[in-house]
Design a protein around this motif. Structure first.
Motif, PDB file in Angstrom:
ATOM      1  N   LYS A   7       0.859  -1.194   0.000  1.00 30.18           N
ATOM      2  CA  LYS A   7       0.000   0.000   0.000  1.00 30.18           C
ATOM      3  C   LYS A   7       0.887   1.233   0.000  1.00 30.18           C
ATOM      4  O   LYS A   7       1.516   1.555   0.998  1.00 30.18           O
ATOM      5  N   ILE A   8       0.978   1.900  -1.150  1.00 29.28           N
ATOM      6  CA  ILE A   8       1.835   3.094  -1.255  1.00 29.28           C
ATOM      7  C   ILE A   8       0.942   4.323  -1.123  1.00 29.28           C
ATOM      8  O   ILE A   8       0.465   4.877  -2.110  1.00 29.28           O
ATOM      9  N   ASN A   9       0.674   4.733   0.100  1.00 29.26           N
ATOM     10  CA  ASN A   9      -0.192   5.909   0.279  1.00 29.26           C
ATOM     11  C   ASN A   9       0.571   7.041   0.966  1.00 29.26           C
ATOM     12  O   ASN A   9       0.015   7.915   1.580  1.00 29.26           O
ATOM     13  N   ILE A  10       1.915   6.991   0.833  1.00 28.96           N
ATOM     14  CA  ILE A  10       2.749   8.056   1.393  1.00 28.96           C
ATOM     15  C   ILE A  10       3.525   8.687   0.255  1.00 28.96           C
ATOM     16  O   ILE A  10       3.510   8.201  -0.861  1.00 28.96           O
ATOM     17  N   GLU A  11       4.238   9.762   0.533  1.00 28.06           N
ATOM     18  CA  GLU A  11       5.029  10.422  -0.501  1.00 28.06           C
ATOM     19  C   GLU A  11       6.005   9.418  -1.096  1.00 28.06           C
ATOM     20  O   GLU A  11       6.711   8.723  -0.377  1.00 28.06           O
ATOM     21  N   PHE A  12       6.086   9.394  -2.429  1.00 28.83           N
ATOM     22  CA  PHE A  12       6.842   8.314  -3.064  1.00 28.83           C
ATOM     23  C   PHE A  12       8.310   8.308  -2.696  1.00 28.83           C
ATOM     24  O   PHE A  12       8.960   7.279  -2.664  1.00 28.83           O
ATOM     25  N   LEU A  59      10.141   0.336  -5.458  1.00 26.70           N
ATOM     26  CA  LEU A  59       9.059   0.674  -4.538  1.00 26.70           C
ATOM     27  C   LEU A  59       8.257  -0.567  -4.136  1.00 26.70           C
ATOM     28  O   LEU A  59       7.480  -0.533  -3.194  1.00 26.70           O
ATOM     29  N   LEU A  60       8.458  -1.652  -4.876  1.00 28.01           N
ATOM     30  CA  LEU A  60       7.733  -2.885  -4.578  1.00 28.01           C
ATOM     31  C   LEU A  60       8.517  -3.748  -3.578  1.00 28.01           C
ATOM     32  O   LEU A  60       9.661  -3.439  -3.239  1.00 28.01           O
ATOM     33  N   LYS A  61       7.882  -4.822  -3.143  1.00 25.46           N
ATOM     34  CA  LYS A  61       8.565  -5.806  -2.309  1.00 25.46           C
ATOM     35  C   LYS A  61       8.472  -7.134  -3.032  1.00 25.46           C
ATOM     36  O   LYS A  61       7.418  -7.477  -3.586  1.00 25.46           O
ATOM     37  N   GLY A  62       9.563  -7.871  -3.033  1.00 28.63           N
ATOM     38  CA  GLY A  62       9.503  -9.123  -3.766  1.00 28.63           C
ATOM     39  C   GLY A  62      10.748  -9.974  -3.615  1.00 28.63           C
ATOM     40  O   GLY A  62      11.735  -9.581  -2.984  1.00 28.63           O
ATOM     41  N   PHE A  90       3.436   4.868  -7.862  1.00 28.61           N
ATOM     42  CA  PHE A  90       4.376   3.893  -8.406  1.00 28.61           C
ATOM     43  C   PHE A  90       4.328   3.902  -9.943  1.00 28.61           C
ATOM     44  O   PHE A  90       5.365   3.932 -10.617  1.00 28.61           O
ATOM     45  N   ILE A  91       3.113   3.887 -10.510  1.00 26.78           N
ATOM     46  CA  ILE A  91       2.971   3.855 -11.975  1.00 26.78           C
ATOM     47  C   ILE A  91       3.513   5.140 -12.602  1.00 26.78           C
ATOM     48  O   ILE A  91       4.214   5.120 -13.615  1.00 26.78           O
ATOM     49  N   LYS A  92       3.207   6.271 -11.972  1.00 30.34           N
ATOM     50  CA  LYS A  92       3.689   7.552 -12.504  1.00 30.34           C
ATOM     51  C   LYS A  92       5.212   7.641 -12.426  1.00 30.34           C
ATOM     52  O   LYS A  92       5.863   8.135 -13.347  1.00 30.34           O
TER      53      LYS A  92
END
Length: 376
Positions: A38-43, A73-76, A134-136
């Motif tokens: 959940k990326i809901n903070i400043e990138f 930005l992802l986890k994997g 993330f997409i932007k």
């Protein structure tokens, strides 16, 4: 199992939004899972972890030569037995094989996202606010990713509806062709939003710090398209037809009175005849200056002195159809003009941004004085 694995590996109590399973045998072996947290903070403060393995032997976290920068930005977890690990980082950078792995991972992510938009739009829209930074960021960093995602970038409008860029342009082409108005703060820009809604004009909500560089990037990719802040200028829809000469004369006269009353020679004043007579004064901000100011906010946390970038290109717009503005124009020498000018300016500022403490104190004291005059 996927969620349990995520908790165990990343010690993250928040569930991931969704994940992508990577599985490839040719032209190289690669298996992995990429989770969208959940990326809901400043990138810039969102940090992912992608663990790289070779035949289940841990190699390192976040090897940027293998993992595209925006995917950090992802986890994997990725396991690639074919990856050359006995060479230096500089050799990895120039390794064509490594580049193919990076491109494959990017393609799989783009395919997953575009596929979700096509087959499960409801879920895609539900996740959009969390995954859009993330997409932007990916579109800014990777042209191939941008080309694959350009038709699946969504904009949330004032009604909470999600639209693609072509849909935004199509929906508003009768009112303003090739323009997209946007909102950065729904509270501060409330007055402008009301005006737009009353006039049946739509706008999109862009309140993330990455949105400023992103819309500039979109303008470069779509030459005719222009993004404009909802408070950057007043659309012709809000104005009555008036001769430019009359507006210019009234503007000069009002500018002289307001500059003197506010003791501010640098103030930019513009007169307009607005359809809504109840609006007395407004602040508009030059689009270029606004973008520069918004970009600078991203660096403010580093301790950089923002004052070096100057003013934000504000203009005080005064409505010639409003009774108070007419009074100032017709009675520049009146005893109450200074107080009215100060109040109109503060009201315009208030509908644009919070007043500074000393300004708010003066505004409240002045409001009390005006009420006393009315009570006499």
């Amino acid at each position: 199992e996927y969620k349990e694995f995520y908790r165990k590996v990343f010690h993250d109590y928040k569930e991931p939004l969704f994940w992508i399973h990577l599985n490839m045998d040719y032209p190289f072996n690669l298996k992995g899972i990429l989770y969208f947290p959940k990326i809901n903070i400043e990138f810039e403060s969102a940090e992912g972890i992608i663990k790289l393995y070779n035949n289940q032997v841990f190699v390192a976290d976040n090897i940027k030569e293998v993992i595209p920068e925006f995917l950090m930005l992802l986890k994997g977890v990725i396991d690639c037995p074919d990856l050359p690990l006995n060479v230096s980082r500089s050799a990895l950078q120039n390794d064509g094989f490594v580049k193919k792995i990076s491109e494959y991972i990017t393609k799989k992510v783009a395919d997953k996202l575009s596929g979700m938009c096509k087959t499960d739009k409801e879920s895609y829209e539900k996740y959009w606010d969390d995954i859009s930074p993330f997409i932007k960021f990916g579109c800014l960093k990777d042209d191939k990713f941008c080309d694959k995602m350009k038709d699946y970038i969504l904009f949330k409008n004032l009604e909470g509806k999600y639209l693609t860029l072509p849909e935004c342009l199509e929906e508003n082409k009768e009112k303003h062709e090739n323009k997209v108005f946007y909102v950065t703060d729904e509270i501060k820009q409330g007055q402008y939003i009301k005006m737009f809604k009353d006039a049946g004009i739509d706008a999109v909500i862009l309140k993330h710090s990455i949105d400023q560089p992103f819309i500039t990037h979109l303008e470069q990719k779509n030459e005719n398209v222009k993004f404009l802040s909802i408070d950057s200028d007043l659309s012709e829809t809000f104005k009555e037809e008036t001769s430019e000469e009359d507006l210019s004369k009234a503007g000069e006269k009002l500018a002289e009175v307001f500059k003197k009353a506010l003791n501010n020679d640098k103030l930019t004043v513009k007169a307009e005849k607005l359809v809504d007579k109840n609006i007395s004064s407004m602040i508009t901000v030059n689009e270029e200056s606004k973008r520069m100011a918004d970009m600078m906010k991203m660096y403010a946390s580093s301790g950089m002195d923002m004052s070096m970038f100057g003013e934000t290109g504000e203009t005080l717009v005064l409505n010639l159809n409003n009774e108070l503005v007419k009074y100032v124009l017709d009675n520049p020498q009146s005893d109450n003009v200074t107080m009215i000018c100060e109040q109109l300016y503060d009201l315009a500022k208030l509908s644009h941004e919070p007043l500074k403490p000393e300004q708010m104190t003066a505004f409240i004291a002045r409001s009390n004085e005006i009420l006393k005059l009315l009570a006499k």
